[in-house]
Design a protein around this motif. Structure first.
Motif, PDB file in Angstrom:
ATOM      1  N   MET A 105       0.828  -1.152  -0.092  1.00 28.00           N
ATOM      2  CA  MET A 105       0.088   0.023   0.048  1.00 28.00           C
ATOM      3  C   MET A 105       0.902   1.257  -0.023  1.00 28.00           C
ATOM      4  O   MET A 105       0.566   2.213  -0.870  1.00 28.00           O
ATOM      5  N   LEU A 106       2.000   1.391   0.814  1.00 27.26           N
ATOM      6  CA  LEU A 106       2.592   2.401   0.954  1.00 27.26           C
ATOM      7  C   LEU A 106       3.632   2.622  -0.356  1.00 27.26           C
ATOM      8  O   LEU A 106       3.790   3.791  -0.685  1.00 27.26           O
ATOM      9  N   LYS A 107       3.956   1.195  -0.943  1.00 23.23           N
ATOM     10  CA  LYS A 107       4.744   1.719  -2.285  1.00 23.23           C
ATOM     11  C   LYS A 107       3.668   2.308  -3.325  1.00 23.23           C
ATOM     12  O   LYS A 107       4.150   3.190  -4.121  1.00 23.23           O
ATOM     13  N   GLN A 108       2.433   1.845  -3.367  1.00 24.47           N
ATOM     14  CA  GLN A 108       1.622   2.459  -4.435  1.00 24.47           C
ATOM     15  C   GLN A 108       1.400   3.784  -4.204  1.00 24.47           C
ATOM     16  O   GLN A 108       0.966   4.511  -5.153  1.00 24.47           O
ATOM     17  N   ARG A 109       1.357   4.450  -2.937  1.00 24.80           N
ATOM     18  CA  ARG A 109       1.496   5.811  -2.552  1.00 24.80           C
ATOM     19  C   ARG A 109       2.864   6.617  -2.762  1.00 24.80           C
ATOM     20  O   ARG A 109       2.702   7.839  -2.590  1.00 24.80           O
ATOM     21  N   GLY A 110       3.801   6.056  -3.365  1.00 27.30           N
ATOM     22  CA  GLY A 110       4.924   6.749  -3.662  1.00 27.30           C
ATOM     23  C   GLY A 110       6.232   6.695  -2.626  1.00 27.30           C
ATOM     24  O   GLY A 110       6.956   7.254  -2.808  1.00 27.30           O
ATOM     25  N   TYR A 111       5.675   5.825  -1.497  1.00 29.54           N
ATOM     26  CA  TYR A 111       6.809   5.919  -0.513  1.00 29.54           C
ATOM     27  C   TYR A 111       7.875   4.855  -1.069  1.00 29.54           C
ATOM     28  O   TYR A 111       7.904   3.841  -1.546  1.00 29.54           O
ATOM     29  N   GLU A 112       9.437   5.312  -0.705  1.00 27.70           N
ATOM     30  CA  GLU A 112      10.286   4.421  -0.829  1.00 27.70           C
ATOM     31  C   GLU A 112      10.926   3.615   0.202  1.00 27.70           C
ATOM     32  O   GLU A 112      10.639   4.193   1.356  1.00 27.70           O
ATOM     33  N   ILE A 113      10.787   2.157   0.258  1.00 26.52           N
ATOM     34  CA  ILE A 113      11.105   1.481   1.298  1.00 26.52           C
ATOM     35  C   ILE A 113      12.600   1.161   1.484  1.00 26.52           C
ATOM     36  O   ILE A 113      13.417   0.850   0.574  1.00 26.52           O
ATOM     37  N   VAL A 114      12.988   1.368   2.813  1.00 26.47           N
ATOM     38  CA  VAL A 114      14.296   1.621   3.203  1.00 26.47           C
ATOM     39  C   VAL A 114      14.701   0.426   4.135  1.00 26.47           C
ATOM     40  O   VAL A 114      13.882   0.286   4.913  1.00 26.47           O
ATOM     41  N   ALA A 115      15.791  -0.038   4.200  1.00 25.90           N
ATOM     42  CA  ALA A 115      16.153  -1.076   5.385  1.00 25.90           C
ATOM     43  C   ALA A 115      16.787  -0.402   6.551  1.00 25.90           C
ATOM     44  O   ALA A 115      16.596  -0.790   7.772  1.00 25.90           O
ATOM     45  N   ASP A 116      17.165   0.959   6.330  1.00 29.15           N
ATOM     46  CA  ASP A 116      17.980   1.405   7.284  1.00 29.15           C
ATOM     47  C   ASP A 116      17.107   2.518   8.221  1.00 29.15           C
ATOM     48  O   ASP A 116      16.483   3.372   7.586  1.00 29.15           O
ATOM     49  N   PRO A 117      16.738   2.148   9.476  1.00 23.31           N
ATOM     50  CA  PRO A 117      15.606   3.156  10.182  1.00 23.31           C
ATOM     51  C   PRO A 117      16.024   4.638  10.149  1.00 23.31           C
ATOM     52  O   PRO A 117      15.226   5.441  10.193  1.00 23.31           O
ATOM     53  N   ALA A 118      17.470   4.773  10.145  1.00 18.99           N
ATOM     54  CA  ALA A 118      17.885   6.275  10.176  1.00 18.99           C
ATOM     55  C   ALA A 118      17.561   6.962   8.944  1.00 18.99           C
ATOM     56  O   ALA A 118      17.368   8.242   8.993  1.00 18.99           O
ATOM     57  N   GLU A 119      17.345   6.223   7.768  1.00 17.17           N
ATOM     58  CA  GLU A 119      17.121   6.875   6.590  1.00 17.17           C
ATOM     59  C   GLU A 119      15.545   7.384   6.541  1.00 17.17           C
ATOM     60  O   GLU A 119      15.040   8.111   5.751  1.00 17.17           O
ATOM     61  N   ALA A 120      14.674   6.439   7.306  1.00 18.78           N
ATOM     62  CA  ALA A 120      13.249   6.595   7.007  1.00 18.78           C
ATOM     63  C   ALA A 120      12.483   7.846   7.695  1.00 18.78           C
ATOM     64  O   ALA A 120      13.102   8.456   8.683  1.00 18.78           O
ATOM     65  N   ASP A 121      11.610   8.311   6.947  1.00 21.85           N
ATOM     66  CA  ASP A 121      10.614   9.364   7.402  1.00 21.85           C
ATOM     67  C   ASP A 121       9.706   8.772   8.357  1.00 21.85           C
ATOM     68  O   ASP A 121       9.094   9.502   9.281  1.00 21.85           O
ATOM     69  N   VAL A 122       9.220   7.685   8.061  1.00 24.26           N
ATOM     70  CA  VAL A 122       8.083   7.063   8.644  1.00 24.26           C
ATOM     71  C   VAL A 122       8.744   5.506   9.189  1.00 24.26           C
ATOM     72  O   VAL A 122       9.198   4.838   8.223  1.00 24.26           O
ATOM     73  N   LEU A 123       8.417   5.414  10.231  1.00 25.12           N
ATOM     74  CA  LEU A 123       8.792   3.907  10.858  1.00 25.12           C
ATOM     75  C   LEU A 123       7.495   3.227  11.436  1.00 25.12           C
ATOM     76  O   LEU A 123       6.693   3.741  12.020  1.00 25.12           O
ATOM     77  N   PHE A 124       7.520   1.820  11.191  1.00 25.49           N
ATOM     78  CA  PHE A 124       6.584   0.987  11.504  1.00 25.49           C
ATOM     79  C   PHE A 124       7.132  -0.374  12.425  1.00 25.49           C
ATOM     80  O   PHE A 124       8.143  -0.532  11.951  1.00 25.49           O
TER      81      PHE A 124
END
Length: 449
Positions: A24-43
């Motif tokens: 769902m997030l990818k469809q909305r244009g989010y980039e999925i990253v492995a490093d939490p430090a790079e993320a704007d949103v964490l789940f």
């Protein structure tokens, strides 16, 4: 483009939920990253099954909360622990920006938008059980789990799953088949069907008959599917019809995951497990007749378990010779009937019994694995181990993530100049064994998958 990171904890069923959310997030244009430090949103997609799983989930939430100090990040908690303890999580961990329960994933973006406005949304009501969204696989691209139902009606006295995920709900038959077709079209060759209780699949559809045999047949017919396996069956709903389908369909693993928990009739009754010890033993006999490998799970230290009842369990395990066996020490879960029972067992006794059971099973496993030396099987290459410098894989008799592996040697001259490729199927002769893993020589290679 905003970046999102996710930690997924717990079982494979939870993993599928995580993959749906990532889709769902990818469809909305989010980039999925492995490093939490790079993320704007964490789940953090949490597990709440037993105490140790809760502790792991809490630790992961606190770990992710530390990254909020690095900038304007949002932290969302989803899954079973979020469903069960939403108010406590929001109260005790103020870094959490929103809560999403196990049946509310369709409201993922409602939660995120509310959090952007400064609210702390908490959605844990009953919602859509099954999402029609593309998944982002977190498994290797050739292997995927497919969830065929959600929830549970068994009401085992030790288990909190019905309190968290609600009653049993089968996913529509054609939805499952369509997803399997889509996965196969994307290169998935191994499909593992999962649910809290797979053998009951279809009990709430149509005329109420179990439909797992028909589902296995339909999935087996999909072009590109090479292997199909099924996990988490329940003894009383494991009918001969299902066993016959497993034996008859060549793509279906002759492998049954049949969590039994115990064999003493009094304890089975106290656990609210349907079916007697005699019925369980009859199922084992029918499986053996059809050449089906058995995996099971046992609980030790259930309230009131006596030394004699534990010995009955040991005698049964020695006699049944399960190819795979895992065990848990009993965990008193809040809200369950067993947590209120008298005669709770001391933790030291539980651990002692656990160690004794697993020592016994280790000897059984060693004998079972040694019996495979000299046999040949097809193996799916899983990867390369840098430390040993060897490839490894699994046969139809090893489920992904839960069982051992087969360490591979390549015969000289057998396309040895071409490295094995994860996702490739090869023929292997078993040459060695220990209690958990096997060793084999590659004797034949097919096309890259």
């Amino acid at each position: 483009m905003k970046k999102v990171g996710m930690i997924s904890l717990g079982c494979a069923k939870n993993r599928v939920d995580s993959e749906n959310m990532l889709g769902m997030l990818k469809q909305r244009g989010y980039e999925i990253v492995a490093d939490p430090a790079e993320a704007d949103v964490l789940f953090v997609n949490t597990c709440g099954f037993i105490e140790s799983a809760k502790e792991e989930s809490i630790d992961a939430i606190f770990e992710m909360a530390q990254y909020k100090k690095q900038g304007n990040k949002k932290l969302f908690v989803t899954g079973c622990l979020a469903q069960r303890y939403p108010e406590a999580l929001l109260s005790e961990i103020p870094e959490i920006d929103g809560i999403l329960g196990v049946a509310e994933y369709s409201r993922l973006f409602d939660m995120m938008e509310a959090a952007e406005k400064g609210d702390k949304p908490c959605y844990t009501a009953n919602g859509a059980r099954f999402l029609h969204t593309p998944r982002v696989l977190t498994t290797p691209g050739y292997s995927a789990y497919v969830k065929i139902s959600d929830g549970c009606d068994n009401r085992c006295t030790y288990c909190a799953i019905p309190l968290i995920r609600g009653g049993y709900s089968s996913r529509p038959f054609e939805d499952i088949v369509q997803e399997c077709r889509a996965l196969a079209a994307d290169g998935v060759t191994e499909l593992t069907l999962i649910a809290q209780d797979t053998s009951r699949y279809g009990c709430d559809l149509g005329d109420g008959h179990y439909l797992l045999p028909e589902l296995l047949e339909a999935v087996s017919e999909i072009e590109g599917v090479h292997w199909v396996r099924v996990l988490y069956c329940y003894p009383d709903s494991t009918e001969d019809r299902l066993l016959d389908a497993i034996q008859r369909l060549p793509k279906v693993a002759p492998y049954l995951d049949l969590p039994l928990q115990h064999i003493d009739d009094a304890l089975l009754k106290a656990m609210n497990r349907r079916g007697s010890a005699d019925w369980i033993k009859s199922r084992i006999v029918e499986c053996r007749k059809r050449g089906i490998l058995l995996r099971t799970t046992m609980i030790v230290g259930f309230p009131g378990e006596t030394d004699a009842q534990f010995q009955t369990l040991l005698d049964f395990v020695k006699e049944a010779r399960f190819e795979r066996l895992g065990a848990f020490t009993y965990s008193a879960e809040e809200g369950t009937a067993a947590a209120r029972m008298p005669n709770q067992i001391d933790e030291a006794v539980k651990q002692q019994r656990m160690d004794q059971l697993m020592m016994l099973q280790q000897a059984v496993s060693m004998e079972v694995n040694e019996a495979r030396i000299g046999t040949e099987c097809e193996v799916l290459v899983d990867g390369f181990d840098e430390e040993t410098g060897r490839f490894y894989g699994r046969s139809l008799l090893e489920a992904p993530e839960s069982d051992g592996c087969i360490w591979l040697n390549v015969s000289p001259g057998l396309n040895a100049d071409r490295e094995l490729t994860p996702g490739e199927y090869v023929q292997v002769k078993i040459t060695g064994a220990d209690a958990y893993d096997l060793e084999g020589t590659v004797t034949g290679r097919g096309n890259r998958q």
